[in-house]
Design a protein around this motif. Structure first.
Motif, PDB file in Angstrom:
ATOM      1  N   ALA A 296       0.868  -1.200   0.000  1.00 56.75           N
ATOM      2  CA  ALA A 296       0.000   0.000   0.000  1.00 56.75           C
ATOM      3  C   ALA A 296       0.893   1.234   0.000  1.00 56.75           C
ATOM      4  CB  ALA A 296      -0.911  -0.001   1.223  1.00 56.75           C
ATOM      5  N   ARG A 297       0.734   2.057  -1.011  1.00 61.92           N
ATOM      6  CA  ARG A 297       1.627   3.205  -1.168  1.00 61.92           C
ATOM      7  C   ARG A 297       0.821   4.501  -1.305  1.00 61.92           C
ATOM      8  NH1 ARG A 297       2.836  -1.184  -3.825  1.00 61.92           N
ATOM      9  NH2 ARG A 297       1.715  -0.529  -5.709  1.00 61.92           N
ATOM     10  N   GLN A 298       1.337   5.532  -0.661  1.00 59.86           N
ATOM     11  CA  GLN A 298       0.637   6.820  -0.668  1.00 59.86           C
ATOM     12  C   GLN A 298       1.282   7.769  -1.676  1.00 59.86           C
ATOM     13  OE1 GLN A 298       0.867  10.193   2.523  1.00 59.86           O
ATOM     14  NE2 GLN A 298      -0.469   8.627   3.348  1.00 59.86           N
ATOM     15  N   SER A 299       0.463   8.541  -2.383  1.00 60.33           N
ATOM     16  CA  SER A 299       1.001   9.556  -3.301  1.00 60.33           C
ATOM     17  C   SER A 299       0.063  10.764  -3.293  1.00 60.33           C
ATOM     18  CB  SER A 299       1.126   8.991  -4.722  1.00 60.33           C
ATOM     19  OG  SER A 299      -0.147   8.606  -5.197  1.00 60.33           O
ATOM     20  N   GLU A 300       0.465  11.810  -3.991  1.00 61.45           N
ATOM     21  CA  GLU A 300      -0.352  13.016  -4.160  1.00 61.45           C
ATOM     22  C   GLU A 300      -0.843  13.590  -2.829  1.00 61.45           C
ATOM     23  OE1 GLU A 300      -3.375  12.628  -7.227  1.00 61.45           O
ATOM     24  OE2 GLU A 300      -2.182  11.061  -8.167  1.00 61.45           O
ATOM     25  N   ARG A 301       0.005  13.510  -1.817  1.00 63.66           N
ATOM     26  CA  ARG A 301      -0.377  14.070  -0.516  1.00 63.66           C
ATOM     27  C   ARG A 301      -0.419  15.598  -0.607  1.00 63.66           C
ATOM     28  NH1 ARG A 301       2.188  12.539   5.358  1.00 63.66           N
ATOM     29  NH2 ARG A 301       1.239  14.272   6.500  1.00 63.66           N
ATOM     30  N   ALA A 302      -1.485  16.199  -0.151  1.00 62.79           N
ATOM     31  CA  ALA A 302      -1.625  17.663  -0.234  1.00 62.79           C
ATOM     32  C   ALA A 302      -2.662  18.126   0.787  1.00 62.79           C
ATOM     33  CB  ALA A 302      -2.080  18.074  -1.629  1.00 62.79           C
ATOM     34  N   ASP A 303      -2.691  19.443   1.017  1.00 60.86           N
ATOM     35  CA  ASP A 303      -3.703  19.983   1.934  1.00 60.86           C
ATOM     36  C   ASP A 303      -5.092  19.791   1.345  1.00 60.86           C
ATOM     37  OD1 ASP A 303      -2.416  22.371   0.257  1.00 60.86           O
ATOM     38  OD2 ASP A 303      -4.539  22.803   0.561  1.00 60.86           O
ATOM     39  N   PHE A 304      -6.072  19.603   2.201  1.00 61.30           N
ATOM     40  CA  PHE A 304      -7.466  19.450   1.748  1.00 61.30           C
ATOM     41  C   PHE A 304      -8.330  20.517   2.428  1.00 61.30           C
ATOM     42  CE2 PHE A 304     -11.722  17.530   1.702  1.00 61.30           C
ATOM     43  CZ  PHE A 304     -11.848  17.257   0.353  1.00 61.30           C
ATOM     44  N   GLY A 305      -8.702  20.306   3.695  1.00 66.33           N
ATOM     45  CA  GLY A 305      -9.590  21.257   4.360  1.00 66.33           C
ATOM     46  C   GLY A 305      -8.832  22.336   5.129  1.00 66.33           C
ATOM     47  N   TRP A 306      -9.333  23.559   5.025  1.00 63.27           N
ATOM     48  CA  TRP A 306      -8.745  24.700   5.746  1.00 63.27           C
ATOM     49  C   TRP A 306      -9.774  25.229   6.748  1.00 63.27           C
ATOM     50  CZ3 TRP A 306      -4.254  27.854   3.975  1.00 63.27           C
ATOM     51  CH2 TRP A 306      -3.502  27.198   2.996  1.00 63.27           C
ATOM     52  N   ILE A 307      -9.306  25.443   7.983  1.00 62.50           N
ATOM     53  CA  ILE A 307     -10.198  25.915   9.063  1.00 62.50           C
ATOM     54  C   ILE A 307      -9.921  27.388   9.383  1.00 62.50           C
ATOM     55  CG2 ILE A 307     -10.496  25.794  11.569  1.00 62.50           C
ATOM     56  CD1 ILE A 307     -11.845  23.502  10.818  1.00 62.50           C
ATOM     57  N   ARG A 308     -11.027  28.118   9.634  1.00 59.48           N
ATOM     58  CA  ARG A 308     -10.904  29.481  10.180  1.00 59.48           C
ATOM     59  C   ARG A 308     -11.696  29.482  11.484  1.00 59.48           C
ATOM     60  NH1 ARG A 308     -10.615  34.400  12.633  1.00 59.48           N
ATOM     61  NH2 ARG A 308      -9.901  35.967  11.150  1.00 59.48           N
ATOM     62  N   ILE A 309     -11.011  29.636  12.589  1.00 59.76           N
ATOM     63  CA  ILE A 309     -11.718  29.682  13.872  1.00 59.76           C
ATOM     64  C   ILE A 309     -12.336  31.070  14.028  1.00 59.76           C
ATOM     65  CG2 ILE A 309     -11.433  29.569  16.381  1.00 59.76           C
ATOM     66  CD1 ILE A 309      -9.286  27.443  15.925  1.00 59.76           C
ATOM     67  N   LEU A 310     -13.643  31.083  14.309  1.00 61.58           N
ATOM     68  CA  LEU A 310     -14.376  32.347  14.451  1.00 61.58           C
ATOM     69  C   LEU A 310     -14.667  32.656  15.908  1.00 61.58           C
ATOM     70  CD1 LEU A 310     -16.930  31.605  11.599  1.00 61.58           C
ATOM     71  CD2 LEU A 310     -15.026  33.228  11.479  1.00 61.58           C
ATOM     72  N   ASP A 311     -14.614  31.625  16.750  1.00 63.93           N
ATOM     73  CA  ASP A 311     -14.876  31.788  18.178  1.00 63.93           C
ATOM     74  C   ASP A 311     -13.978  30.772  18.897  1.00 63.93           C
ATOM     75  OD1 ASP A 311     -15.837  31.486  20.787  1.00 63.93           O
ATOM     76  OD2 ASP A 311     -17.888  32.013  20.210  1.00 63.93           O
TER      77      ASP A 311
END
Ligand SMILES: CC(C)(COP(=O)(O)OP(=O)(O)OC[C@H]1O[C@@H](n2cnc3c(N)ncnc32)[C@H](O)[C@@H]1OP(=O)(O)O)[C@@H](O)C(=O)NCCC(=O)NCCS
Length: 417
Positions: A296-311
């Motif tokens: 099992a090999r991993q590729s194309e690792r990249a950021d997905f979800g971005w969080i903005r904390i509002l509170d």
């Protein structure tokens, strides 16, 4: 030349939904195909339940912005998030402040309505840090050798039954399985009926979400569905040696045994040589199922979800913690939306209590950095090692990093939105 006067930024009326979609499609280089009647019915139902904003110039839409509330999996809980999508500005109207004019009021509105975080998938990484977002969950493609002998199944896993099916059957089964599974996968979002109908080809849409897919469902001894997968196979061979690739489009399981059974079954399907699965968690437990983890090999690792904390108080109190401790953090938020100094105290049960304080902070960090560590999938220490977090008390970064990190217990295919 584009005008320099302020442009109209306003909610999008229903009669402009088609133009809104076509303008956004162009910016994302998608085919500018008008909606078919079923497409329009499906999309109008979706848009009516969401908040659409646009900017107009000379009566034409030149910028788009779409958001809605949905449940986001955070460590040990789910939390209502302001999901943001379809952010585009026409090339003729870039760098005139249109994105800023759409996102700032939305973040303020979300905060004022009690929403603790905003969440998006960034098409380009440099855009959203300035608005307080931090990359918080990554995705990757996994490739697995289609060799069932690699899999070492437990007796429990081997005893589960597998049924072949189709998308229509899956529509009645998958939502419950997914709903149970995504809660253990920080960064995954809830999926509603409109999403399932569109994705499973049941809304008669003309875009590429429709298409032949095979499905399998795993059931336990009580016949309860505990996992499912959707896949198709691209047939190929070289000199009669099969090189076909099985692509997993969606896979979710409510137990580790079901997860293992799904992958092992997919690997056992004849006339395939490899399995691939995109939009999967980077911490997928797949290699640990195999007698040879290099299967099992991993590729194309990249950021997905971005969080903005509002509170900060609400966000940090909504999630769970894997360890106890106390840290006072000074959170910088130049927009003035949600920064301040906060004491985070986590008790032995993993419950966090947060209070604004005038006391001395143990460390100072940006809101985007706190967002990156919030889902517990990216270690704060890793970010700190690149600089950018000021430590005022020895060991404070390591303590906050240990507090925020949280193991994912579910592995679902991440949902684009
Ligand atoms: C990204 C995009 C929405 C920006 O819109 P915009 O109206 O030009 O942005 P603004 O004028 O409000 O710019 C706000 C700030 O972000 C910066 N910025 C905008 N786009 C940027 C980019 N792609 N890379 C780096 N910085 C960017 C601007 O320079 C400006 O900085 P400043 O405040 O220091 O001057 C627009 O370029 C676009 O539609 N791109 C194609 C589609 C896309 O990538 N969408 C994102 C989907 S998640």
């Amino acid at each position: 030349m584009a005008e320099t006067r302020p442009l109209d930024v306003a909610p999008v009326p229903a009669e402009d939904y088609t133009e809104f979609r076509l303008v956004a499609s162009r910016q994302f280089h998608a085919d500018p195909i008008p909606d078919s009647p079923p497409d329009a019915v499906w999309r109008n139902a979706l848009y009516e339940s969401q908040r659409l904003t646009a900017a107009w110039s000379d009566g034409k839409i030149v910028a788009t912005y779409r958001c809605w509330d949905d449940q986001l999996a955070v460590p040990g809980a789910t939390l209502t998030a302001d999901l943001i999508s379809t952010v585009t500005v026409s090339p003729t109207h870039r760098r005139m402040g249109l994105l800023t004019a759409m996102i700032r009021p939305d973040l303020l509105r979300a905060k004022e309505s009690g929403t603790a975080v905003a969440y998006l998938i960034a098409a380009a990484a440099p855009i959203y840090g300035r608005f307080g977002f931090g990359a918080a969950v990554e995705h990757a493609r996994w490739t697995v050798d289609a060799d069932p002998a690699l899999f070492q199944l437990s007796d429990e896993s081997a005893s589960l039954t597998v049924e072949l099916g189709d998308d229509r059957e899956l529509r009645t089964i998958a939502p419950d399985v997914y709903d149970a599974a995504y809660r253990g996968a920080p960064g995954a979002i809830a999926r509603d009926g409109v999403w399932w109908d569109g994705t499973l080809g049941l809304a008669d849409l003309s875009d590429d979400r429709k298409g032949p897919r095979y499905t399998i469902v795993v059931r336990d001894e009580t016949k309860t569905a505990v996992g499912y997968a959707r896949y198709n196979v691209k047939e190929s061979s070289t000199q009669r040696v099969d090189t076909s690739e099985l692509t997993v489009h969606d896979l979710a399981a409510t137990t580790p045994a079901a997860y293992a059974r799904l992958w092992a079954f997919l690997a056992s399907i004849d006339l395939t040589s490899t399995l691939t699965a995109g939009d999967r968690p980077v911490s997928e437990p797949l290699p640990w199922l195999l007698s040879d983890r290099r299967g099992a090999r991993q590729s194309e690792r990249a950021d997905f979800g971005w969080i903005r904390i509002l509170d900060v108080v609400a966000a940090l109190e909504a999630r769970r913690y894997a360890t106890a401790g106390t840290v006072v953090l000074d959170v910088l938020d130049p927009s003035g939306l949600a920064g301040g100094t906060f004491a985070l105290h986590v008790d032995a049960s993993g419950t966090g209590r947060v209070a604004a304080t005038d006391g001395a902070a143990d460390l100072t960090l940006d809101m985007s950095t706190l967002g990156s560590a919030y889902l517990g999938q990216i270690a704060l220490q890793e970010i700190a090692n690149a600089g950018g977090i000021a430590e005022h008390t020895d060991g404070a970064i390591a303590r906050l990093s240990a507090l925020l990190w949280y193991p994912a217990t579910g592995a679902v295919t991440l949902t684009w939105f």
